[in-house]
Write a protein that holds these residues in place. Structure first.
Motif, PDB file in Angstrom:
ATOM      1  N   ARG A  62      96.600  59.673  61.948  1.00  0.00           N
ATOM      2  CA  ARG A  62      96.738  59.462  63.377  1.00  0.00           C
ATOM      3  C   ARG A  62      96.818  60.825  64.048  1.00  0.00           C
ATOM      4  O   ARG A  62      97.709  61.634  63.723  1.00  0.00           O
ATOM      5  CB  ARG A  62      97.995  58.644  63.726  1.00  0.00           C
ATOM      6  N   THR A 101      98.138  57.112  56.378  1.00  0.00           N
ATOM      7  CA  THR A 101      97.029  56.916  57.305  1.00  0.00           C
ATOM      8  C   THR A 101      96.983  58.064  58.303  1.00  0.00           C
ATOM      9  O   THR A 101      97.993  58.717  58.579  1.00  0.00           O
ATOM     10  CB  THR A 101      97.157  55.582  58.058  1.00  0.00           C
ATOM     11  N   ARG A 138      93.716  47.912  60.654  1.00  0.00           N
ATOM     12  CA  ARG A 138      94.203  48.643  61.828  1.00  0.00           C
ATOM     13  C   ARG A 138      93.544  48.111  63.101  1.00  0.00           C
ATOM     14  O   ARG A 138      94.185  47.982  64.148  1.00  0.00           O
ATOM     15  CB  ARG A 138      93.917  50.139  61.677  1.00  0.00           C
ATOM     16  N   ASP A 148      95.257  44.834  63.845  1.00  0.00           N
ATOM     17  CA  ASP A 148      96.600  45.008  64.406  1.00  0.00           C
ATOM     18  C   ASP A 148      96.548  45.375  65.883  1.00  0.00           C
ATOM     19  O   ASP A 148      97.315  44.868  66.697  1.00  0.00           O
ATOM     20  CB  ASP A 148      97.357  46.088  63.622  1.00  0.00           C
ATOM     21  N   VAL A 193      97.727  45.679  58.257  1.00  0.00           N
ATOM     22  CA  VAL A 193      97.911  46.904  57.479  1.00  0.00           C
ATOM     23  C   VAL A 193      98.977  46.685  56.415  1.00  0.00           C
ATOM     24  O   VAL A 193      98.832  47.107  55.261  1.00  0.00           O
ATOM     25  CB  VAL A 193      98.284  48.079  58.399  1.00  0.00           C
TER      26      VAL A 193
END
Length: 815
Positions: A460, A458, A572, A575, A434
């Motif tokens: 979440r 982003t 993402r 990661d 990211v």
């Protein structure tokens, strides 16, 4: 000198510098890049020999970017790219931005102390057009002169930087017959014809011998055109003007030449007369008349692709009036040329400086062949009708003809816009995490569109969280952290609606969102980041001045938002999966080393930074009935399978060693185990059995780098251990044992090759560097020493391999 005058001098210096550089390197075009005001970008400041519109995709280049302009600026060394193949191999992003066959040269411009810009020269990519050593020297000299001139202006307070659009300088044109214009005063009532020196020269006389009368003018007129001169006189009496009367006059050596006569009436009463001009257009008129008589269609485009001439046959074949075509891009006027592929043919011809041909279908059954002949000032085209290709007759589309747009009103993206999208896509493919994706966006997006700020959020749990920001004042974005998807903010609403929002001024933004905090920016683009229908986040770009977003810029930014979203979603996932993989790998390593009387141990492990796969490096320390066993190993490859084999080997070595076997037996048993597993993987290993009481040690090595021994006085040596082949190669191989002695206070270093190997360098050099570092890096804490030895590798951005290090110190006996 005023600021305006100094700025004009600055532009003159750049324009002349580019022209001299192009001529020095035998090029057809070029430009000069200067650093921007914030020094984050290199900006095209001046261009010559090629339309600046063709280079729009590279007007702004990130200083840290992977383009030759940026690399030359950073390194201070010139780069020469011979052709498109070399460009693609060394700088693929440039090849994507400008996918045409040309050669290029990049040379730094310095002001005596530092690099302030880069000169670029474009050349024809042909085997017989190599860049010679004299040309290189001339180009370097031109760069030095430009740098010296810029430095002189800088000394008067003008900074060497650029943030505006590039200025355009024209290369000298070669004209066989320059246009001449002579002036005269014609007193019709008295017959006086007073001509200036140029006018007399066009008539083959000087002013003293000409005579200065209409009779003298008639004497210098070809007899067949005497009537035309008389008609001009009548027109002057009747209308008070003469409009473009053509006649042939006797010029130098009494050779006839065609001229045009223009005049208008001025003055009152007795001073009433005609003042006008006699124009010798050279061969322009006759050339145009000759072109009109040809059966083929002929046309000309300027550097920017606008039509400047079309003969009558071209007018008929194109199906449009010349008055509609001249001054316009043909692909903007003619619907059947609107596909970007046709504009790309013009771009290719201008940047390659090579002729090209292509086939176009105007309507069903009506096909035309276009041939383009470029030079540095534009191109001449030829268009002729041809029979429909066999493919159309058979119901198939010809392979070299672009599709005809179904809707004449459609506005397809121009090639330059498409290449910007491709350039960003190319850069994003190399970003894995990211953070790397965000860095690419900041490095590419801001310079390309002259933005000052970018923020990437982003999603979440239905809240927006800041992933990256660049250029914002400290603390400005804090109130926006964690806002819900129901908040009335432009970044949120762009995401929830799926449509980008553009504000071209503060007034527009404040009118739509009263009370929204501002930080000095003057226009904004709020881009939704949506991948496969899923909201990923928002990208906000700020500009420090009001800006009109063209339809092309809106299209490109919207497309880039989609690319960024896809890259972020992929990153993402990487990661999260990478975190799981690293956790698995670290679980297979010892969490802590045992405390053993007489010895101190310290271990370090660093995973590689390239790719997501986990590796097979390990180390272990065991207290056995024979003494302390130290072991380090490396399973080849970087995968879950390598980690699994590593776990099995570590368990096997521990079982064999604690079972009372000697180091050579431990290695032999482990070798047979790996061979029997038939995993297709091999491993290196080094095993040392140490008696802490007397310092005697027995070591075995299987294809592993040799240990290092640091003596109490600081001398450090590479231990010459007898070795065997890698584990798993030969089931029956035996491994020799080497006996050692470790004095009190000495340190034994076992390590894997990731600590000493570097691409393109001999591993022996890496081992010697580690030996020197161990000799000169010593503290009372073994753990601190281990940390210092891996510090450089820990902070390296590109660590290609895993690293394991095990240090063992034999402590002196306590009385």
């Amino acid at each position: 000198m005023s600021t305006a005058l100094r700025l004009g001098e600055f532009e003159r210096v750049m324009a002349e510098g580019v022209v001299k550089a192009v001529r020095a390197a035998d090029g057809y075009g070029g430009g000069v890049y200067l650093r921007s005001g914030n020094e984050q970008s290199l900006v095209l400041a001046a261009v010559a020999g090629v339309s600046r519109g063709l280079l729009r995709a590279t007007w702004r280049v990130p200083v840290a970017g992977p383009l030759p302009v940026a690399e030359v600026y950073r390194s201070g060394r010139s780069i020469h790219l011979d052709d498109a193949d070399e460009t693609m191999r060394r700088f693929p992003q440039l090849a994507i931005a400008l996918p045409y066959p040309f050669a290029s040269v990049y040379t730094p411009v310095t002001d005596g102390n530092e690099t302030v810009g880069v000169l670029v020269v474009l050349r024809t990519a042909a085997p017989d057009r190599v860049l010679t050593s004299p040309s290189r020297r001339r180009l370097r000299a031109a760069a030095n002169r430009l740098g010296a001139s810029l430095a002189a202006l800088s000394a008067h307070g003008l900074p060497i930087q650029w943030d505006a659009e590039p200025i355009t300088a024209r290369l000298p044109a070669t004209s066989l017959t320059p246009v001449r214009v002579g002036q005269f005063d014609w007193y019709v009532s008295t017959g006086v014809f007073a001509a200036d020196d140029v006018c007399c020269a066009m008539l083959g006389r000087d002013r003293a011998s000409f005579g200065g009368t209409v009779t003298a003018l008639t004497a210098r007129t070809v007899p067949e055109d005497a009537y035309e001169l008389q008609a001009a006189a009548r027109e002057a009496v009747e209308t008070g003007k003469v409009s473009a009367r053509r006649l042939r006059v006797l010029g130098l050596d009494d050779k006839p030449c065609l001229v045009e006569l223009w005049a208008r009436e001025v003055g009152l009463g007795p001073d009433r007369h005609l003042t006008g001009a006699l124009v010798d257009p050279g061969t322009g008129i006759t050339a145009a008349e000759a072109a009109e008589r040809l059966p083929d269609g002929l046309f000309a485009l300027d550097q920017d692709g606008r039509l400047t001439y079309a003969n009558g046959r071209a007018e008929a074949l194109l199906g449009a009036d010349r008055t509609e075509l001249v001054g316009s891009h043909p692909w903007d006027v003619l619907p059947w040329l609107a596909d970007p592929a046709y504009e790309d043919r013009y771009r290719s011809a201008m940047l390659s400086q090579e002729p090209s041909s292509f086939l176009v279908r105007r309507t069903a059954g009506h096909w035309l062949t276009f041939t383009l002949y470029p030079d540095v000032h534009g191109l001449t085209g030829r268009v002729v009708p041809v029979e429909p290709p066999a493919e159309e007759i058979e119901g198939r589309a010809p392979v070299d003809a672009a599709p005809v747009p179904q809707s004449p009103s459609a506005a397809p993206a121009r090639p330059g816009a498409l290449y910007r999208v491709l350039q960003m896509a190319s850069a994003l493919t190399e970003a894995v995490t990211v953070r790397q994706v965000c860095e690419v966006v900041a490095d590419q997006l801001l310079p390309t569109f002259a933005g000052q700020e970018v923020a990437i959020y982003t999603v979440r749990e239905r809240h927006l969280h800041l992933a990256w920001q660049s250029g914002y004042p400290e603390g400005f974005l804090d109130p926006f952290e964690g806002v819900t998807l129901h908040a009335r903010l432009p970044g949120v609403e762009a995401l929830t609606s799926g449509s980008p929002i553009f504000f071209e001024s503060e007034r527009q933004l404040c009118s739509a969102y009263p009370g929204i905090p501002l930080d000095g920016m003057r226009s904004w683009a709020f881009l939704p980041l949506i991948a496969s229908g899923r909201p990923v986040g928002s990208c906000i770009v700020g500009f420090d001045r009001p800006r009109t977003f063209t339809s092309e810029e809106r299209t490109v930014l919207t497309a880039l938002g989609g690319l960024i979203a896809q890259a972020l979603e992929r990153a993402r996932l990487y990661d999260s999966e990478s975190a799981v993989a690293r956790g698995l790998q670290e679980a297979l390593l010892p969490h802590r080393l045992p405390c053993i009387a007489g010895v101190e141990t310290a271990g370090r492990y660093l995973p590689g930074t390239q790719g997501m796969d986990i590796g097979g490096d390990w180390y272990d320390v065991m207290e056995t009935s024979r003494g302390v066993v130290l072991v380090i190993g490396d399973v080849e490859g970087h995968s879950v399978a390598a980690a699994a084999i590593m776990g099995q080997l570590r368990s096997a070595v521990r079982a064999f060693a604690t079972g009372g076997q000697s180091p050579d037996e431990v290695m032999a048993c482990t070798n047979r185990l790996l061979a029997d597993l038939d995993s297709g993987l091999f491993a290196t290993c080094c095993c040392v059995q140490l008696d802490p009481a007397n310092g005697r040690a027995w070591a075995v090595r299987a294809g592993h780098p040799p240990p290092l021994l640091r003596l109490p006085d600081g001398r450090t040596e590479v231990l010459d251990l007898a070795g065997g082949v890698l584990l798993g190669v030969d089931r029956e191989i035996r491994y020799p044992v080497t006996e050692l002695r470790l004095p009190p206070g000495s340190v034994l270093a076992l390590y894997t090759d990731g600590l000493v190997e570097q691409p393109g360098a001999d591993i022996g050099q890496g081992i010697d560097r580690l030996r020197s570092a161990l000799a000169h890096t010593w503290t009372d804490s073994l753990a601190d020493t281990a940390e210092r030895l891996v510090r450089e590798a820990r902070y390296a951005p590109d660590r290609l391999d895993d690293i394991a290090l095990l240090l063992t110190c034999r402590r002196p006996a306590v009385p």
